[in-house]
Each structure stands twice: as C-alpha cells, then as structure tokens.
Design an enzyme around this catalytic site. Sequence first.
Site, PDB file in Angstrom:
ATOM      1  N   GLU A 156       0.798  -1.236   0.000  1.00  0.00           N
ATOM      2  CA  GLU A 156       0.000   0.000   0.000  1.00  0.00           C
ATOM      3  C   GLU A 156       0.826   1.281   0.000  1.00  0.00           C
ATOM      4  O   GLU A 156       0.758   2.076   0.951  1.00  0.00           O
ATOM      5  CB  GLU A 156      -0.947   0.008   1.200  1.00  0.00           C
ATOM      6  CG  GLU A 156      -1.937  -1.133   1.202  1.00  0.00           C
ATOM      7  CD  GLU A 156      -3.035  -0.966   2.254  1.00  0.00           C
ATOM      8  OE1 GLU A 156      -2.974  -0.022   3.061  1.00  0.00           O
ATOM      9  OE2 GLU A 156      -3.960  -1.793   2.251  1.00  0.00           O
ATOM     10  N   GLU A 349      -5.150  -8.654   0.826  1.00  0.00           N
ATOM     11  CA  GLU A 349      -5.719  -8.348   2.146  1.00  0.00           C
ATOM     12  C   GLU A 349      -7.211  -8.134   2.006  1.00  0.00           C
ATOM     13  O   GLU A 349      -7.659  -7.430   1.086  1.00  0.00           O
ATOM     14  CB  GLU A 349      -5.160  -7.042   2.749  1.00  0.00           C
ATOM     15  CG  GLU A 349      -3.806  -7.151   3.351  1.00  0.00           C
ATOM     16  CD  GLU A 349      -3.337  -5.831   3.988  1.00  0.00           C
ATOM     17  OE1 GLU A 349      -4.173  -5.033   4.464  1.00  0.00           O
ATOM     18  OE2 GLU A 349      -2.118  -5.617   3.985  1.00  0.00           O
TER      19      GLU A 349
END
Length: 434
Positions: A156, A349
């Site tokens: 991320e 995720e």
Amino acid sequence: MATNPVPRFPDGFLWGVSTSAHQIEGAADEREPSVWDVFTSEPGRVKDGSTAAVACDHYHRYREDVALLADLGVGAYRFSVSWPRVNSPGGLGFYDRLVDELCAAGVRPVPTLFHWDLPAGLDWLERDTASRFAQYVSVVADRLGDRVGKWITLNEPAEHTLLGHALGTHAPGRELLFDALPVAHHQLLAHGLAVRALRAAGATDIGIANSHAPTWPASDEPADREAAEFYDVLLNRLFSDPLLLGRYPDGVGELMPDDADADLPVIAEPLDWYGVNYYAPARVGAPQGTESESGGVTLPAALPFSVRAIEGRPVTDFGWPVVPEGLTELLTGLGDRYGDRLPPVVVTENGCSYEGLDDQDRIAYLDGHVRAVHRALEAGVDVRGYFVWSLLDNFEWAEGYARRFGLVHVDFATRERTPKASYRWYRDLVRGRR
Ligand code: FCB
C-alpha cells in the site's frame, strides 16, 4: 451465520492469511529502530498510547504461529520482512528460520519486502531511498530465494503516502498534503528497482499489494463527480496506472518530481501478478468547507474533495461499511480498465475488526467477500488467490490494540493465542469442507 456453501473455486486457487512485521513481531530491542518506533514514542500519536515493542511477540513465538497456519490449512502465508531487522545482527537469520518452519509445515512463504517500517534514518522524500531499498531487497533475495518463490515488493504505497506523509496520522507523521507526492513516486521507483533486483536473483513470481477503494460519487452533480474522479486518481490510479500502463494519470504527473517521467519504464517492469487490498469503497463528493472523516482518519477541509458516509450498511467496529459487492466492482473494474495489461490478480488483504471469540460478524464479512471474489471470477477476471487480514489480532497502527482483525485472538497481557469461530470457518473453507 451464512449456511449456503461457498461456490467452488478453481483448483490451485491460493488461500492464505496476511500479517506484517511491525504489527506482530515485537522484539523491538533486537533490531534497529524504524520510523514507527520513533512515531509511537511521541505522545498522542497512537490512540491507546501503546507501542509495538512486544506486540504479539511473534519473533519469539513464530513456531506456535506457524503451527496455527498449518492447522488452518492455508496454502500460503503473507508476512513482511522488517528492513530495520535485516540491518541488525542476526536479523536475516530470523526470516531464515521462519521460512524453514513454513516450508516444513507445507505453507508457502510470501514475504512483503516493505510494509511501512522504514529504518529510522531513511526518508521516502529522498530519491536515494529507492536504491537503498533495492540493495536491501537483493540481500533478502540472496538469503531466502532458494525457498521463497512468491514475492511482494511494497504494501500500500498509497496509504503510506497519504497517512504517513500527507496527513500525518501514521509514521513518520508528516502533514505535507500534496507536497507528499514525491513519496509516492520514490516508492514506485523503489518497487521497480526491487523487481529488477529480484529478477537478477532469479525470482519468477513477483507482485505488489496495492490498496484499492472503488470510488462512488456522492451524487450526480458535476462537482461531486469531479471530486470523486480526482480522489480515484489520487488513491487508486496514481499507483496502478504507472505500474500497469507506464504513465501517470492526467493531472498528477505535473505534481511529481521533475525527473519522474524518466523513471516510468523502471516502475512499469512487468509483474507476474497484481495484489489488491480491499476493505470498503469510498463515497466522495465536493469539498464542504469542513473536515471530513474517512475510516477513522480526519481529512482537512482544504482538500479538493470530502469523504461521505456510506449509509444503510452494517459497519465493523472500526466504523468501516461492509460492502462485499465493492470487491467484485473493484476486480471487474481493474479488468475493464487494464485489459490484457492486467496480470493475474491476488486479493492480498481483506478483513474486518470485530471484538469477541464467537465472531459471527467476521464470518459474515468473509463469507460475503469470498463470494464477491467468485463473482469476479465468473465475470472473467483472472483471480488466483485470497488472503485474509489477519492471522492474529495485532498492533493496528495509530489505533493501537483497540482494533482486532485476527482469526486468532491474542491476549496482549499473556500473548496467549485463541482461535476464534472465524478461524474454524476459514479452516473449513480452505480445506474444501464448504
Ligand atoms: C491495511 C494495512 C494493514 C492493516 C489493515 C487493516 O491498510 O496494510 O497493515 O493495518 O489495513
């Protein structure tokens, strides 16, 4: 609790769980500090005043955690390698032992090479950090590459830029707003250089874990549509376009460092797969002259957009709306936008924070999202895997220990692990009993 069987997934579909080093390892005194150690030592940074100095003590209890993975039956375990630990005496040896333990348990190791815990002396505003990252990646690949096949470069970069450098709610706590954009570029460059370093070490299965939130305009008004479009560019396409198309989206390239375009061929090094982290969509409208609230983070009034609540949905303990079809929308949207430039996709995720051992809410969340992945497969998106965030309750960054994302409960006084109902549900799913 959902009772209909989850539809069948293709043979070879990879089921896994994810964690990250800073959130679970502890043993902070056995490595050099990261920006997160510095940040959490400053008063008021973490809501419950906690630090990750001990966290789940996974560093000392990894064998117990690998046994939990083996019992769960997952094919893969996504963890992260701590760059500060690798810099410290004996640090690589820990990952060596962890990888051996995973291989012996029949669980494929999937390391992420950067999950936000930058060595304290380094800074993503500096271009040189990208080359330093590639050097560290070579060291890790040389040591683990004989047993690790599947690699993730970064976790991320969007959140790390936004929360860590634009808004200051994460380490290193900077509030640079748009002046944070070089941090995005330097991470993307670091990713590209890391792909080259991994290839040079013989790696053949390389991906990245990017956060993505389908962005919904708050209304059909042009001002809301325009604000939502800008948010989508900033949080989603700013990262996926250079990686998959080799260019920055219109309107942001000029905010990047002067030499940014020359780096695009490095950033766009071909990937073997593309990882997406998905939690919820974002509903976005024109600025309203006041602060807005997004997933526990306050956004300043000065931004050219405001984030609005998604009404009429259950919310997790974190206040995040539960929108499983957003994951189908995300996956099919990536397929539509990138076509044959999109490599196979893995959901790296997905998960939710809820209290309690009999966590039926988490089961409902995961059940809905696994079905959403299946719908994307039926729509023709080449999805190859799904990883639950997270194996263990852990240190949830600025929220401290107040948010519990684990399939396994951790008592932070004793470090005792207790599998929750969702662990048994996922075990049944993974083992093909659903
Ligand atoms: C993601 C992070 C992960 C965890 C989850 C809840 O943004 O990658 O470390 O904190 O959110």
